[in-house]
Design an enzyme around this catalytic site. Structure first.
Site, PDB file in Angstrom:
ATOM      1  N   HIS A 148       0.827  -1.220   0.000  1.00 28.92           N
ATOM      2  CA  HIS A 148       0.000   0.000   0.000  1.00 28.92           C
ATOM      3  C   HIS A 148       0.859   1.268   0.000  1.00 28.92           C
ATOM      4  O   HIS A 148       0.504   2.265   0.622  1.00 28.92           O
ATOM      5  CB  HIS A 148      -0.950   0.029   1.198  1.00 28.92           C
ATOM      6  CG  HIS A 148      -1.953  -1.088   1.211  1.00 28.92           C
ATOM      7  ND1 HIS A 148      -3.224  -0.943   0.708  1.00 28.92           N
ATOM      8  CD2 HIS A 148      -1.872  -2.365   1.653  1.00 28.92           C
ATOM      9  CE1 HIS A 148      -3.883  -2.088   0.857  1.00 28.92           C
ATOM     10  NE2 HIS A 148      -3.085  -2.969   1.421  1.00 28.92           N
ATOM     11  N   ASN A 192     -10.300  -2.910   2.679  1.00 30.98           N
ATOM     12  CA  ASN A 192     -10.010  -2.929   1.243  1.00 30.98           C
ATOM     13  C   ASN A 192     -11.298  -2.690   0.466  1.00 30.98           C
ATOM     14  O   ASN A 192     -12.388  -2.708   1.056  1.00 30.98           O
ATOM     15  CB  ASN A 192      -9.436  -4.288   0.837  1.00 30.98           C
ATOM     16  CG  ASN A 192      -7.941  -4.406   1.127  1.00 30.98           C
ATOM     17  OD1 ASN A 192      -7.260  -3.418   1.384  1.00 30.98           O
ATOM     18  ND2 ASN A 192      -7.440  -5.623   1.079  1.00 30.98           N
TER      19      ASN A 192
HETATM   20 FE1  HDE Z   1      -2.353  -4.871   5.426  1.00 35.31          FE
HETATM   21  N1  HDE Z   1      -0.534  -4.064   5.909  1.00 35.31           N
HETATM   22  N2  HDE Z   1      -1.687  -6.694   6.067  1.00 35.31           N
HETATM   23  N3  HDE Z   1      -4.101  -5.762   4.856  1.00 35.31           N
HETATM   24  N4  HDE Z   1      -3.018  -3.123   4.800  1.00 35.31           N
HETATM   25  C1  HDE Z   1      -0.196  -2.786   5.738  1.00 35.31           C
HETATM   26  O1  HDE Z   1       0.883  -1.484   7.350  1.00 35.31           O
HETATM   27  C2  HDE Z   1      -0.591  -6.900   6.809  1.00 35.31           C
HETATM   28  C3  HDE Z   1      -4.443  -7.068   4.995  1.00 35.31           C
HETATM   29  C4  HDE Z   1      -4.290  -2.818   4.413  1.00 35.31           C
HETATM   30  O2  HDE Z   1      -3.220   3.445   4.002  1.00 35.31           O
HETATM   31  C5  HDE Z   1       1.130  -2.447   6.361  1.00 35.31           C
HETATM   32  O3  HDE Z   1       1.124   0.723   7.700  1.00 35.31           O
HETATM   33  C6  HDE Z   1      -0.520  -8.269   7.231  1.00 35.31           C
HETATM   34  C7  HDE Z   1      -5.848  -7.262   4.787  1.00 35.31           C
HETATM   35  C8  HDE Z   1      -4.386  -1.415   4.064  1.00 35.31           C
HETATM   36  O4  HDE Z   1      -1.558   3.285   5.419  1.00 35.31           O
HETATM   37  C9  HDE Z   1       1.563  -3.774   7.003  1.00 35.31           C
HETATM   38  C10 HDE Z   1      -1.624  -8.882   6.699  1.00 35.31           C
HETATM   39  C11 HDE Z   1      -6.346  -6.011   4.526  1.00 35.31           C
HETATM   40  C12 HDE Z   1      -3.114  -0.899   4.291  1.00 35.31           C
HETATM   41  C13 HDE Z   1       0.412  -4.690   6.651  1.00 35.31           C
HETATM   42  C14 HDE Z   1      -2.357  -7.881   5.969  1.00 35.31           C
HETATM   43  C15 HDE Z   1      -5.241  -5.094   4.567  1.00 35.31           C
HETATM   44  C16 HDE Z   1      -2.288  -1.983   4.764  1.00 35.31           C
HETATM   45  C17 HDE Z   1       2.136  -1.798   5.459  1.00 35.31           C
HETATM   46  C18 HDE Z   1      -2.052 -10.330   6.797  1.00 35.31           C
HETATM   47  C19 HDE Z   1      -7.795  -5.630   4.203  1.00 35.31           C
HETATM   48  C20 HDE Z   1      -2.652   0.515   4.045  1.00 35.31           C
HETATM   49  C21 HDE Z   1       2.210  -0.357   5.902  1.00 35.31           C
HETATM   50  C22 HDE Z   1      -2.023 -10.891   8.095  1.00 35.31           C
HETATM   51  C23 HDE Z   1      -8.703  -5.845   5.284  1.00 35.31           C
HETATM   52  C24 HDE Z   1      -2.955   1.428   5.185  1.00 35.31           C
HETATM   53  C25 HDE Z   1       1.365  -0.270   7.057  1.00 35.31           C
HETATM   54  C26 HDE Z   1      -2.539   2.840   4.852  1.00 35.31           C
HETATM   55  C27 HDE Z   1      -0.949  -1.836   5.124  1.00 35.31           C
HETATM   56  C28 HDE Z   1       0.365  -5.945   7.088  1.00 35.31           C
HETATM   57  C29 HDE Z   1      -3.545  -8.168   5.242  1.00 35.31           C
HETATM   58  C30 HDE Z   1      -5.425  -3.699   4.316  1.00 35.31           C
HETATM   59  C31 HDE Z   1       2.910  -4.325   6.545  1.00 35.31           C
HETATM   60  C32 HDE Z   1       0.580  -8.884   8.066  1.00 35.31           C
HETATM   61  C33 HDE Z   1      -6.635  -8.582   4.892  1.00 35.31           C
HETATM   62  C34 HDE Z   1      -5.616  -0.689   3.566  1.00 35.31           C
HETATM   63  O5  HDE Z   1       1.658  -3.682   8.389  1.00 35.31           O
END
Ligand code: HDE
Length: 727
Positions: free
Chosen positions: A91, A164
């Site tokens: 993202h 999402n």
């Molecule tokens: Fe994320 N995800 N994600 N994700 N995600 C990040 O956090 C992560 C997942 C989502 O505008 C990171 O600040 C793991 C699902 C959005 O700043 C990080 C897992 C969904 C955003 C991270 C998931 C998301 C992130 C990278 C699986 C939808 C952007 C930078 C266990 C419900 C937020 C940060 C923004 C961002 C980890 C799965 C949505 C690396 C470990 C499912 C919208 O922490």
């Protein structure tokens, strides 16, 4: 005061201020305290020293060596050298906006969460939309999931709903997230492709992970190429809990529905836009807000009990599954309006830190194993991205609710904690800050599960997680024929980019379990004959699904309020254009909230047929046809002749036609359609409103423009779509 730091603190100054007000923490509150406005101010160093000359470094003689003593130059360059911070691992590319959430009715029956306490209650929000795979500077219109992250600054602390624009995810367990991301990101040896999943490593991984099938359907659908951030849905994805004052909890799924309907691009259009305007979505969001056409979304909840959840044919802890709306309806609870652009992209949009761990009393987690990984990950990643554990003090992240605890120090600490007490229990500070207690504070739902205690510690999944195909089929079967075609074409495109045929075959083998028709169509498009054997099923006899079609899953079911707010229309002009029709069209479109741009062979002033002067806003070179939602070709023989001489005109018209957009040709401009090869005749009696091609006599401009506006409300006219395209 028991919390005083020194006996001398009554000796105030401009720097120290007065005696600190008791119990106040000014690192929170509105962003006004940190907004910097330099109008009318002199230039200073970071130490506030006025700078006399910002043009020249300090030298020993005009041609002599620069001097080490030049602290002004060194401060400026040193700061510049450290301007960048690491981009988000996923993202990275995103755009943000401020706004508010307003509750419709109290939801206190289910939750004590602050935003839902009263009808009409307003909670400030900051939202960041994003793509997942691309780097910070990558294009907006990549085929990808979009992040939809909302930070609610509630009066009980910050609540982040980090969702999402699709309600399911690729994987079921956090253990696989780094693998998924490594597979979809640019390949590590050559850092290609940027912001795209059409490459070997992504499909290698997902074709070995049948649990991704359902999400693949969504990502290959038009949902992955939204027309605008204002026209996409948002989902919390996981099952969460709502908890009321009595401590009773229910399960909940969160849905955001855009007021202006859920609309998408078509693939050929998305590809072209990425070249002409890589900032397409960012610009669209910015311009909508600046023009007052505020993006608006309704928050809906699906509420259900643990007993209901037990009965479902799928597991509500599995993020690769939805709860069909036919089973549990979506209940509207409030609306969110985005009404202010950030002052500064870096300070706000880049530094905002969303964390799934940020919940408030009244909201709690389910045992979704994907969510568990996220609760850890988001806080963790901010520590390296934002340089330490005090990222909550960065203004955009700080809550409006009071913050008082005994955490201390760390990099970049802003708060100046008073007193000598940073522990609890204490008597020296009168026991403050004191525990809020169960009545006010956050208490986790006891959530006793009929935990299979006899299982002990296990690395395994519940049985229903192994049904990987039923809901993939549900999604595909619920789409209109046009949407199904787009899904098949997207699979064909992505898989055709692979260099390893075995991966292609394995994917088709997987698709056969979801839809034989889809698998066949994809295979045909790839010249794959015969079809590979279907992949073996992990769960040979999955539970019977409650529904086999869910009409709400089709984009056609989501027109929103049907308005045209925020859409863009090109009016093609050249010297000699019929000016009156242009003015009529502009006025009628403005009334609908539509942006009408005059696009010519060049920008600038040009005479109309009647000798007036109009000013073209854009040229066909700098704003090509695919950037617009619809096209008007006004009358005027001289203008039509000039446009017919310009190759750009034909591309402009062909793209509008190919992308199934509404086209209005008045009077002589019909010749341009014929020259571009559109299937229209010069027969004047022909009018094809239903197909989105409106041909009218110049005298009928008013009625024709009304018909044009009506046809635009259909968004696209897929009846004329052909694969491969005719033009
Ligand atoms: Fe994320 N995800 N994600 N994700 N995600 C990040 O956090 C992560 C997942 C989502 O505008 C990171 O600040 C793991 C699902 C959005 O700043 C990080 C897992 C969904 C955003 C991270 C998931 C998301 C992130 C990278 C699986 C939808 C952007 C930078 C266990 C419900 C937020 C940060 C923004 C961002 C980890 C799965 C949505 C690396 C470990 C499912 C919208 O922490």
């Amino acid at each position: 005061m028991p919390t005083a730091s020194t006996l001398s603190e009554e000796n105030g100054s401009d720097k120290t201020g007065s005696v600190a007000p008791e119990g106040v923490n000014s690192t929170i509150d509105s962003l006004d305290r940190v907004r910097v406005d330099s109008s009318g101010q002199r230039l200073t160093t970071n130490q506030g020293v006025p700078v006399a000359d910002n043009q020249n470094s300090l030298k020993y003689g005009v041609r002599g060596p620069a001097l080490l003593e030049d602290f002004i130059l060194r401060e400026k360059i040193t700061h510049f050298d450290h301007e960048r911070i690491p981009e988000r691992i996923v993202h990275a590319r995103g755009s943000g906006a401020h706004g508010f959430f307003e509750a419709y009715e109290p939801l206190t029956q289910y939750t004590k969460a602050a935003p839902f306490k009263e009808a009409g209650k307003i909670t400030p929000v900051f939202v960041r939309f994003s793509t997942v795979a691309g780097e910070r500077g990558s294009k907006d219109t990549a085929r990808d999931v979009r992040g939809f992250a909302v930070k609610f600054y509630t009066d009980e602390g910050n609540w982040d709903l980090v969702g999402n624009n699709m309600p399911v995810f690729f994987i079921q367990d956090a253990m696989k997230f780094p693998d998924l991301v490594h597979a979809v990101k640019p390949e590590p040896h050559n850092a290609m492709p940027q912001a795209g999943s059409a490459h070997d490593t992504f499909w290698d991984f997902v074709s070995l992970m049948p649990e991704s099938t359902h999400m693949l359907m969504w990502v290959m659908s038009d949902r992955a190429i939204p027309r605008s951030f204002a026209t996409m849905q948002g989902f919390g994805v996981h099952t969460f809990r709502l908890v009321n004052e009595a401590g009773d909890s229910v399960f909940v799924k969160f849905h955001w529905s855009p007021k202006y309907g859920t609309h998408s691009l078509v693939w050929d259009e998305a590809v072209k836009i990425s070249g002409a305007d890589p900032d397409f979505h960012r610009r669209d969001l910015w311009e909508r807000i600046e023009s007052g056409a505020f993006p608006e979304y309704e928050l809906g909840v699906q509420i259900f009990t643990e007993d209901q959840a037990e009965q479902f044919s799928f597991d509500i802890l599995d993020s690769t599954k939805i709860i069909p709306e036919e089973l549990i309806p979506v209940q509207p609870v409030g609306r969110m309006v985005l009404n202010r652009n950030p002052d500064n992209f870096f300070a706000e949009t880049e530094q905002v830190a969303f964390c799934t761990a940020h919940v408030v009393p009244g909201i709690d987690f389910s045992n979704d194993p994907l969510l568990a990984g996220r609760i850890h990950s988001y806080v963790d990643t901010q520590i390296s991205r934002l340089g330490g554990p005090n990222f909550h003090e960065i203004p955009i992240n700080s809550p409006i609710a009071p913050v008082h605890n005994n955490q201390r120090d760390g990099m970049h600490r802003q708060a100046i904690h008073r007193g000598r007490v940073s522990y609890e229990p204490n008597s020296l500070a009168g026991g403050c800050p004191f525990q809020a207690g169960a009545a006010q504070g956050f208490v986790s739902v006891s959530a006793s599960i009929q935990a299979k205690e006899e299982q002990g510690k296990v690395r395994a999944k519940p049985e229903k997680f192994a049904d990987h195909y039923t809901q993939a089929r549900l999604f595909f079967e619920s789409q209109s024929p046009v949407e199904q075609d787009h899904i098949a074409n997207a699979f064909r495109f992505e898989l055709s980019k692979l260099t390893v045929p075995a991966i292609r075959e394995r994917t088709v083998a997987m698709l056969r379990n979801a839809s034989e028709a889809l698998a066949r169509k994809v295979a045909m498009g790839l010249g794959m004959e015969p079809l590979p054997e279907a992949l073996p099923l992990a769960l040979p006899n999955p539970a019977q699904p409650e529904v086999t079609k869910s009409p709400a899953l089709s984009l056609l079911a989501r027109p929103g309020d049907g308005s045209l707010t925020g859409r863009k229309v090109a009016i093609l002009v050249a010297p000699g254009v019929e000016g009156e029709a242009v003015a009529t069209a502009q006025a009628a479109l403005l009334e609908q909230g539509v942006v009408a741009r005059l696009v010519g062979p060049r920008i600038g002033r040009m005479p109309t047929a009647s000798g007036d002067v109009i000013d073209a806003d854009a040229s066909m070179e700098n704003e090509p046809g695919f950037l617009f939602d619809a096209l008007i070709l006004p009358d005027g023989q001289e203008a039509v002749a000039a446009l017919a001489q310009d190759g750009h005109t034909m591309e402009f018209i062909k793209d509008q036609f190919r992308h199934c957009k509404t086209i209005l040709a008045l009077g002589a401009s019909r010749q341009l359609l014929v020259k571009a090869g559109l299937p229209v005749s010069m027969d004047k009696s022909q009018a094809q409103g239903g197909t989105g091609l409106i041909l009218a006599e110049a005298g009928d401009a008013g009625a024709a423009i009304a018909a044009f506006i009506e046809a635009m409300a259909m968004h696209r006219h897929f009846g004329r779509e052909m694969d491969p395209p005719l033009l």
